[in-house]
Scaffold this motif. Structure first.
Motif, PDB file in Angstrom:
ATOM      1  N   GLU A  91      39.130  45.048  40.288  1.00 56.26           N
ATOM      2  CA  GLU A  91      38.130  44.412  41.154  1.00 56.26           C
ATOM      3  C   GLU A  91      37.270  45.451  41.851  1.00 56.26           C
ATOM      4  O   GLU A  91      36.037  45.326  41.894  1.00 56.26           O
ATOM      5  CB  GLU A  91      38.831  43.537  42.187  1.00 56.26           C
ATOM      6  N   ILE A 110      33.635  39.804  35.610  1.00 53.80           N
ATOM      7  CA  ILE A 110      34.834  39.169  36.159  1.00 53.80           C
ATOM      8  C   ILE A 110      35.317  38.061  35.224  1.00 53.80           C
ATOM      9  O   ILE A 110      36.516  37.905  34.985  1.00 53.80           O
ATOM     10  CB  ILE A 110      34.546  38.602  37.563  1.00 53.80           C
ATOM     11  N   GLU A 111      34.379  37.294  34.682  1.00 51.22           N
ATOM     12  CA  GLU A 111      34.725  36.226  33.741  1.00 51.22           C
ATOM     13  C   GLU A 111      35.392  36.803  32.489  1.00 51.22           C
ATOM     14  O   GLU A 111      36.405  36.280  32.013  1.00 51.22           O
ATOM     15  CB  GLU A 111      33.459  35.457  33.348  1.00 51.22           C
ATOM     16  N   CYS A 113      37.037  39.618  32.242  1.00 50.83           N
ATOM     17  CA  CYS A 113      38.375  40.103  32.611  1.00 50.83           C
ATOM     18  C   CYS A 113      39.381  38.960  32.625  1.00 50.83           C
ATOM     19  O   CYS A 113      40.539  39.127  32.205  1.00 50.83           O
ATOM     20  CB  CYS A 113      38.332  40.790  33.975  1.00 50.83           C
ATOM     21  N   ASP A 114      38.959  37.810  33.084  1.00 47.36           N
ATOM     22  CA  ASP A 114      39.833  36.645  33.113  1.00 47.36           C
ATOM     23  C   ASP A 114      40.166  36.195  31.692  1.00 47.36           C
ATOM     24  O   ASP A 114      41.315  35.868  31.383  1.00 47.36           O
ATOM     25  CB  ASP A 114      39.163  35.512  33.890  1.00 47.36           C
ATOM     26  N   ALA A 117      42.577  38.690  30.180  1.00 44.29           N
ATOM     27  CA  ALA A 117      43.754  38.920  31.028  1.00 44.29           C
ATOM     28  C   ALA A 117      43.858  40.344  31.547  1.00 44.29           C
ATOM     29  O   ALA A 117      44.927  40.949  31.534  1.00 44.29           O
ATOM     30  CB  ALA A 117      45.025  38.535  30.279  1.00 44.29           C
ATOM     31  N   MET A 120      42.960  41.714  37.974  1.00 45.22           N
ATOM     32  CA  MET A 120      41.950  42.223  38.897  1.00 45.22           C
ATOM     33  C   MET A 120      42.536  43.051  40.030  1.00 45.22           C
ATOM     34  O   MET A 120      41.861  43.912  40.593  1.00 45.22           O
ATOM     35  CB  MET A 120      41.146  41.049  39.470  1.00 45.22           C
TER      36      MET A 120
END
Length: 232
Positions: A91, A110-111, A113-114, A117, A120
């Motif tokens: 993050e 960020i999306e 990374c989600d 997996a 963050m």
């Protein structure tokens, strides 16, 4: 469309000639695979194109930008040597990148990374090698630079993360007008993405500008081409 033009490239490390008179011209491609045996100079070529190392002679142009500094500003470079603050979380790293580059796609990063997996709140020095690769690649994708040079990343990911990253790259290539040049031995991971090939051998380059046309004319796949490279 973005253009990569290399003319008469020479590169020496001491008395060792990596390239003697290498030329490449690609201007209608979105995803190009860089092939060559180990030690053929693939990593060096990527670094030279990205403006991270000086050539000994010849010219390299990215969209008519020839100076190293200008090429570096147009490029993102991803390799196993990527490094961020040991105690920085994913993050914090993404936030820092967005502060450095106002055009950075923070929300998209960020999306991504989600999707793959990347945790963050995990610090860089605690992340697995695969997570570091993914975060570095996501940062490169999230930067609004027209050229992305990738050195052997997907081969170091497990199957689920490869599939997630292929999905991201596929969407990225559909939505973005940018140029990716990737050195990889994992042909199966880029078969559906690649539209061109640079094959480095004996300090020279062979270019396939239209991979679909090459497949049709030769009745071969990218897998077959990798097999041929491995025999040389």
């Amino acid at each position: 469309m973005n253009t990569l033009k290399v003319t008469g490239l020479k590169k020496k490390y001491g008395s060792n000639d990596v390239f003697t008179d290498l030329s490449v011209h690609l201007q209608q491609n979105r995803f190009v695979v860089l092939l060559g045996a180990n030690g053929s100079g693939k990593s060096t070529f990527l670094r030279l194109c990205a403006g991270l190392a000086p050539q000994s002679a010849g010219t390299i142009e990215l969209n008519d930008a020839e100076e190293r500094m200008n090429r570096a500003q147009l490029s993102s470079y991803v390799s196993e040597k990527a490094a961020f603050g040991f105690n920085d979380t994913a993050e914090a790293i993404l936030k820092s990148q967005s502060e450095i580059s106002p055009d950075f796609y923070l929300n998209k990063a960020i999306e991504f990374c989600d999707v793959v997996a990347v945790p963050m709140q995990t610090k860089w020095n605690v992340m697995s090698t695969g997570q570091r690769y993914l975060l570095s690649l996501i940062i490169a994708i999230a930067e609004q630079r027209p050229f992305i040079f990738i050195d052997e990343v997907l081969a170091n990911l497990d199957t689920s993360k490869k599939e997630a990253m292929r999905s991201i790259l596929t969407d990225f290539l559909v939505e973005e007008d940018r140029f990716i040049l990737m050195a990889t031995h994992a042909y199966e991971d880029v078969e559906a993405l690649a539209d061109g090939v640079i094959f480095i051998e004996n300090k020279q380059a062979t270019i396939i500008n239209d991979l679909d046309k090459w497949r049709f004319e030769h009745g071969k796949s990218l897998k077959d081409l990798f097999a041929e490279v491995g025999k040389r």
